[in-house]
Scaffold this motif. Structure first.
Motif: not given
Length: 646
Positions: A116-143
């Motif tokens: 239920p918790k996932v580690a997000l990995e964002g490279v370059s423009r991938g940072g836009l994705y990982v932070y957008a989703w993490a801020k909407r779903n902080p309880a589902k993000v391990s790191c």
């Protein structure tokens, strides 16, 4: 259309045939590991399987560039992690991409049994994705692990600072977001913005960067994000890559010590944490079929939030509004913010007409009163009459309005739970909700149980009945769960009916404000056109700088003719609030104290009911100021904002 409902790891997922893998899975090899490719809602997706999965199936979610710098991923695969990716390329973390990410997450967690918790990995423009989703779903993000991440699209691809940007990608971003250039420059939800909730969850972040990066300059991206996150209490690590050739103006660089970064992800993702299930705390009942139809067919909907300070304050309410707008981008929403601090079910029943229903057709109403009903010592029968009155009143104006009853947490209720009792306020909310088939959420019990399960603490995480950013996220995630479950009921075709027999014939279903100008004033009363306190004590918006009836001397009298079964007053109760004597028609005089436990600090909005079960006919209220007063009061004053009648 056939639906499948799955409950795994505490997450509800609704799958239609449109939300399942739409093609057969294609199996191939990826660096000697098995790769599974498929489509979800027509979007290409994949995951890489470890040879021997760790218990609980921990996983890493790559955003963009899934085949770039695979050393760390390969190490994690060897250790038992899955690596997943969905192709939302060229969407720059926009809300449309986030909806696809939600679907992908739910599919992997529910259908494939991922953690239920996932580690997000964002490279370059991938940072836009990982932070957008993490801020909407902080309880589902391990790191979060990020390589040279974009943390402000004005920098790249916008090129509005030190970076030269990318004109083609900038134009593409404007189109994806539906922005004009001016709107893009004013956008206030970049990865580095609104990090409070993520920091409250203590989600660790690690950025690996090059100090020579001129494509995504650190001064415009990593450094300001990390500084803000640290100031909010978020755990951060930055590692500068300096060994080996640095290409593309420092934006491409070799990854040093990939095993260290694999350790970072493993440390925060394993052993797998399994939070409690949302299901026991959410009652879907008849669901939300009508607002769903309105949203999807009419493309125009009004959502109202009626409650006390927990509704008045920004937090879960604004997150719900944002979620609805992002999930249904083609719909024009109107949001009515009708939260007033300190008010519970009784005031709501009389103000719902003016503060909510007079605004037009309401399609969805969120209602909360359980905290203030306990604090204000509202008796059980009055709670039932008020809550049912609000429901019936709303359905008279729109027979198919969907209503969600919410029961928020406070420490007083925890004492009842420890004794094995259900708090009266929660029981009354549930009784009304069950009778009318309304969705409800027992957030009070959910918070208590999660604390008991050591998921978090009240003292350090939730902190107060006015929730911290952490608590606001708890509330929002459960409400989001309910919305997703409730929207399924559009398939059921059921419509709530205003003709449901009442629970209580004395409900305040015609509650309204009576203008103070309708009273007949005797000696000692006056109409103050623009009242404000002269003692310097605080006030509440809407209950100051407005007309009020005021009396400050014993013996002051007034009368009010009204028709209905209930009568009362809405006042401001300050340090000098006194006592009143009242009678209905020719009955005996009774006395009522207007002081509250907070009156010494605030001219508090306060609602007092004189009678709630009168014959439904014309009556006369007689009111006079008493010569006695509460020992804590500094005077014998009464200030009336509205009369109440049902």
């Amino acid at each position: 259309m056939r639906f499948v409902i799955l409950f795994i790891f505490g997450f509800f997922t609704l799958y239609s045939t449109a939300l399942r893998a739409q093609t057969d899975e294609k199996i191939s090899l990826w660096h000697s590991f098995e790769k599974v490719e498929f489509k979800l809602n027509g979007i290409p997706a994949r995951y890489i399987k470890p040879r021997k999965p760790l218990p609980g199936n921990p996983w890493v979610w790559r955003a963009h560039f899934p085949d770039w710098h695979v050393e760390m991923d390969s190490i994690l695969l060897e250790r038992g992690f899955h690596i997943a990716y969905i192709n939302t390329n060229d969407q720059y973390g926009a809300p449309k991409a986030m909806m696809a990410w939600d679907d992908f997450y739910q599919y992997l967690v529910s259908a494939k049994g991922f953690a239920p918790k996932v580690a997000l990995e964002g490279v370059s423009r991938g940072g836009l994705y990982v932070y957008a989703w993490a801020k909407r779903n902080p309880a589902k993000v391990s790191c979060i692990y990020a390589e040279a991440p974009v943390c402000d699209f004005k920098s790249w691809p916008g090129g509005k600072g030190k970076s030269k940007g990318d004109a083609k990608s900038w134009q593409q971003l404007l189109e994806v977001y539906g922005f004009t250039e001016q709107q893009a420059l004013a956008y206030a939800d970049q990865p580095m913005d609104n990090l409070t909730g993520l920091a409250a969850y203590k989600v660790p972040i690690l950025h690996v960067i090059s100090l020579t990066d001129r494509v995504v300059p650190n001064d415009e991206n990593t450094f300001p994000l990390v500084e803000r996150y640290q100031k909010l209490g978020g755990p951060t690590t930055v590692y500068t890559m300096s060994r080996g050739a640095q290409k593309l103006e420092g934006h491409h660089f070799p990854i040093e010590h990939p095993e260290r970064w694999a350790d970072f992800i493993q440390q925060h993702s394993y052993p797998v944490q399994k939070p409690l299930n949302h299901k026991p705390y959410v009652q879907v009942r008849n669901g939300l079929p009508n607002v769903y139809r309105t949203i999807t067919e009419q493309k125009k909907a009004t959502v109202a939030f009626l409650g006390g300070s927990i509704t008045h304050n920004p937090g879960w309410r604004d997150k719900v509004s944002q979620y609805l707008q992002e999930r249904f981008p083609q719909t024009e929403f109107t949001f009515i913010k009708a939260g007033i601090p300190s008010l519970g079910s009784l005031p709501h029943a009389f103000r719902v007409e003016q503060d909510v229903l007079s605004k037009g057709k309401i399609d969805l109403l969120f209602l909360e009163a359980a905290v203030n009903d306990r604090t204000n010592e509202t008796d059980s029968l009055t709670q039932l009459r008020a809550l049912e009155g609000i429901v019936r009143h709303a359905r008279r104006t729109n027979p198919v309005v969907d209503i969600v009853l919410m029961e928020f947490a406070d420490p007083d209720k925890f004492g009842d739970f420890r004794q094995g009792k259900k708090p009266v306020e929660l029981a009354n909310h549930e009784r009304v909700a069950a009778h009318y088939g309304l969705p409800s959420i027992d957030l009070a019990r959910e918070v208590y149980d999660r604390i008991a399960a050591r998921e978090f603490s009240w003292e350090y995480d939730f902190k107060d009945l006015h929730p911290s950013p952490f608590g606001q996220e708890i509330y929002f995630q459960t409400i989001k769960y309910l919305l997703n479950a409730g929207f399924q009921s559009t398939e059921n075709g059921g419509k709530p009916s205003a003709s449901t027999a009442p629970l209580n014939r004395g409900s305040f279903e015609r509650g309204r404000y009576v203008p103070i100008q309708e009273a007949r004033l005797g000696s000692g009363w006056k109409l103050v056109e623009n009242w404000k306190p002269a003692d310097g004590v605080g006030t509440r918006a809407g209950f100051v700088d407005r007309p009020m009836l005021e009396a400050t001397t014993p013996g002051a009298t007034l009368t009010l003719n009204f028709t209905g079964t209930a009568v009362g007053i809405a006042i401001v109760s300050g340090p000098d609030a006194g006592e009143v004597e009242y009678r209905i028609d020719n009955g005996p005089y009774r006395k009522m104290d207007l002081q509250t436990q907070w009156s010494q600090q605030l001219h508090l909005p306060w609602y007092k009911l004189f009678a709630g079960n009168l014959p439904d006919k014309k009556h006369t209220l007689h009111l006079r100021m008493a010569a006695t007063k509460n020992p804590k009061s500094t005077g014998t004053a009464c200030r009336i904002v509205y009369f109440l009648a049902n």
